[in-house]
Design an enzyme around this catalytic site. Structure first.
Site, PDB file in Angstrom:
ATOM      1  N   LYS A 202      -0.145   2.317 -17.201  1.00 51.65           N
ATOM      2  CA  LYS A 202      -0.676   0.942 -17.248  1.00 51.65           C
ATOM      3  C   LYS A 202      -1.286   0.652 -18.618  1.00 51.65           C
ATOM      4  O   LYS A 202      -1.733  -0.447 -18.883  1.00 51.65           O
ATOM      5  CB  LYS A 202      -1.739   0.747 -16.165  1.00 51.65           C
ATOM      6  CG  LYS A 202      -1.190   0.879 -14.740  1.00 51.65           C
ATOM      7  CD  LYS A 202      -2.295   0.674 -13.731  1.00 51.65           C
ATOM      8  CE  LYS A 202      -1.963   1.172 -12.354  1.00 51.65           C
ATOM      9  NZ  LYS A 202      -0.866   0.488 -11.708  1.00 51.65           N
TER      10      LYS A 202
ATOM     11  N   GLN B  44      -7.471   0.050 -13.910  1.00 48.31           N
ATOM     12  CA  GLN B  44      -7.300  -1.306 -14.461  1.00 48.31           C
ATOM     13  C   GLN B  44      -8.348  -1.612 -15.530  1.00 48.31           C
ATOM     14  O   GLN B  44      -8.438  -2.740 -15.992  1.00 48.31           O
ATOM     15  CB  GLN B  44      -7.367  -2.361 -13.339  1.00 48.31           C
ATOM     16  CG  GLN B  44      -6.330  -2.186 -12.248  1.00 48.31           C
ATOM     17  CD  GLN B  44      -4.897  -2.460 -12.724  1.00 48.31           C
ATOM     18  OE1 GLN B  44      -4.663  -3.005 -13.811  1.00 48.31           O
ATOM     19  NE2 GLN B  44      -3.918  -2.085 -11.909  1.00 48.31           N
TER      20      GLN B  44
ATOM     21  N   HIS C 161      -8.035  -0.082  -4.144  1.00 43.50           N
ATOM     22  CA  HIS C 161      -6.603   0.171  -3.991  1.00 43.50           C
ATOM     23  C   HIS C 161      -6.436   1.258  -2.918  1.00 43.50           C
ATOM     24  O   HIS C 161      -7.328   2.093  -2.744  1.00 43.50           O
ATOM     25  CB  HIS C 161      -6.100   0.681  -5.349  1.00 43.50           C
ATOM     26  CG  HIS C 161      -4.630   0.889  -5.444  1.00 43.50           C
ATOM     27  ND1 HIS C 161      -4.004   2.004  -4.956  1.00 43.50           N
ATOM     28  CD2 HIS C 161      -3.657   0.132  -6.004  1.00 43.50           C
ATOM     29  CE1 HIS C 161      -2.701   1.922  -5.208  1.00 43.50           C
ATOM     30  NE2 HIS C 161      -2.468   0.793  -5.844  1.00 43.50           N
TER      31      HIS C 161
ATOM     32  N   CYS D 128      -1.210  -3.255  -2.634  1.00 40.17           N
ATOM     33  CA  CYS D 128      -1.796  -1.993  -2.153  1.00 40.17           C
ATOM     34  C   CYS D 128      -3.300  -2.134  -1.902  1.00 40.17           C
ATOM     35  O   CYS D 128      -4.087  -1.196  -2.159  1.00 40.17           O
ATOM     36  CB  CYS D 128      -1.536  -0.831  -3.112  1.00 40.17           C
ATOM     37  SG  CYS D 128       0.201  -0.493  -3.344  1.00 40.17           S
TER      38      CYS D 128
ATOM     39  N   ASP E 208     -12.602   4.730 -10.437  1.00 35.12           N
ATOM     40  CA  ASP E 208     -11.177   4.478 -10.607  1.00 35.12           C
ATOM     41  C   ASP E 208     -11.044   3.487 -11.764  1.00 35.12           C
ATOM     42  O   ASP E 208     -11.326   2.296 -11.617  1.00 35.12           O
ATOM     43  CB  ASP E 208     -10.611   3.901  -9.296  1.00 35.12           C
ATOM     44  CG  ASP E 208      -9.164   3.439  -9.441  1.00 35.12           C
ATOM     45  OD1 ASP E 208      -8.645   3.442 -10.570  1.00 35.12           O
ATOM     46  OD2 ASP E 208      -8.566   3.067  -8.412  1.00 35.12           O
TER      47      ASP E 208
END
Ligand code: C6P
Length: 408
Positions: free
Chosen positions: A227, A204, A123, A366, A201
């Site tokens: 999220k 997700q 991202h 993104c 990261d």
């Protein structure tokens, strides 16, 4: 077995209509909807507890502090951090990564010629802050390529690791494709071949499966609360104590000092050194409620249900024909990303789906370098949460068929 209808009833927004149709919310990778328990927890803070934290001798301030610190402990357990003070509240993944990059340059950790490795799957939040850090320090950015399916080239990673490698930063799960990277294998490869600090990261990942930062052995793990059913403006930076201790702060201001004078300021201990100013108290307490919500569902149940949604969506979409799913054969979670061949661009499809009450994200998500790799401007992305149903997937598929008829 989960009772999805019971779960759906906990999300007030799911009973609303869009364009005269029941809302089908499939944009969960952008932000999930919030359960009543999270909404009420935030409201309860404002109704009964509102005061600044860590500052007051008065009862309200102490109660607010206790609630926020309890939320920190819940997050600590949620990701299995060793200590609660390794959990730093931020406003999201983007801020967490920027915090790391600025703290690193403030600490003088990187110098000209040092190397930072990221991947093609990232991202923009895990690209641009590193580019900016390179500009500030003269360090060099290397990018792990992908194959046609979207999976990472681990041979390239192995060959690229040298004594110059100071940071390797990559996502656990790609937001654009839903590909799950072999994080543990990658971390052991990095550890064998370099002394680099490893940033994961997890934006997700945490909404979909259990994460254990100690087992994973990453140095930093970042994610957003919004999220994973928590309020917007919440997020986390986890860092290993020994590394956070030697890093300089990012923001200066109230709360992050031990002593302050015009001659010399000394910094507070962890986690406050990295939490200058008044935090998002209500949001952070709400994040704790989101952790409770996910724990009550159970990660295994959640994963079983979401995998069933993904499998069903993939099968039914492919049956349509003239439709390409990106990362089709890779291990994925939570996301199906596709384009209709010769039938408009992704936003055309998205607009037709919106008329049917179906919310998906279209465009580059993104991840422009990734889209460039595939030679496309964007995809249609349907992303799932625990409250989605197989019936909703069927309606999505009918909507995509309709879009294909209208746009061909
Ligand atoms: N992806 C999406 O629709 P923030 O905006 O700071 O909460 O999260 C940034 C971010 C970083 N890494 C990954 C893997 C992400 O998915 C995101 C956010 C959203 O895909 C909004 S662009």
């Amino acid at each position: 077995m989960l009772n999805i209808q019971d779960i759906r009833r906990q999300f007030p927004i799911l009973s609303r209509e869009i364009n005269g149709k029941p809302l089908i919310y499939l944009d969960n990778a952008a932000t999930s909807q919030k359960p009543q328990s999270v909404i009420e927890t935030e409201g309860k803070y404002y109704h009964t507890l509102n005061a600044n934290v860590h500052r007051g001798i008065h009862t309200l301030s102490q109660l607010a502090t206790e609630e926020m610190e309890l939320a920190r402990k819940k997050v600590q357990k949620f990701i299995n951090a060793e200590h609660d003070y390794e959990v730093i509240f931020t406003k999201g993944t983007t801020e967490s990564i920027n915090l790391i990059t600025y703290a690193l340059s403030n600490s003088g950790t990187l110098k000209e010629g040092d190397e930072i490795i990221i991947s093609y799957l990232e991202h923009h939040s895990n690209i641009v802050p590193w580019q900016m850090l390179c500009e500030r320090t003269g360090a060099k950015l290397k990018v792990i390529p992908i194959n046609g399916e979207g999976t990472l080239d681990l041979e390239y990673l192995e060959k690229s690791l040298t004594e110059k490698t100071k940071i390797v930063s990559f996502n656990y799960v790609s937001n654009a494709l839903g590909i799950v990277n072999p994080v543990e294998e990658m971390i052991s490869l990095i550890r064998k071949n370099s002394a680099a600090w490893i940033v994961i990261d997890g934006a997700q990942a945490v909404p979909h499966f259990k994460v254990d930062v100690q087992k994973m052995d990453c140095d930093f793990f970042v994610f957003s609360g919004h999220k994973m059913y928590a309020p917007t403006g919440t997020g986390v930076l986890y860092g290993k104590e020994k590394i956070l201790e030697i890093m300089h702060p990012f923001h200066g201001g109230g709360e992050m000092i031990e002593t302050c004078s015009f001659d010399k300021t000394t910094y507070a201990g962890l986690p406050f050194k990295f939490e200058a100013g008044t935090p998002n108290i209500a949001g952070n307490i709400g994040l704790g409620a989101a952790v409770d919500f996910m724990n009550a569902i159970g990660h295994e149940n959640l994963q079983l249900h979401e995998n069933a949604l993904l499998e069903h969506a993939q099968k039914k979409l492919l049956e349509i024909g003239n439709l390409k799913i990106y990362g089709e054969c890779a291990l994925r979670t939570g996301v199906v990303s596709f384009n209709l061949e010769n039938a408009g661009i992704s936003s055309d499809v998205g607009m037709i789906l919106d008329k049917l009450g179906i919310a998906v994200r279209t465009g580059h998500h993104c991840t422009q370098p990734l889209m460039n790799f595939f030679g496309i401007a964007g995809t249609v992305r349907a992303s799932f949460a625990v409250y989605n149903t197989l019936e909703e997937v069927d309606i999505l598929v009918e909507g995509v068929k309709k879009a294909q008829r209208m746009l061909s």
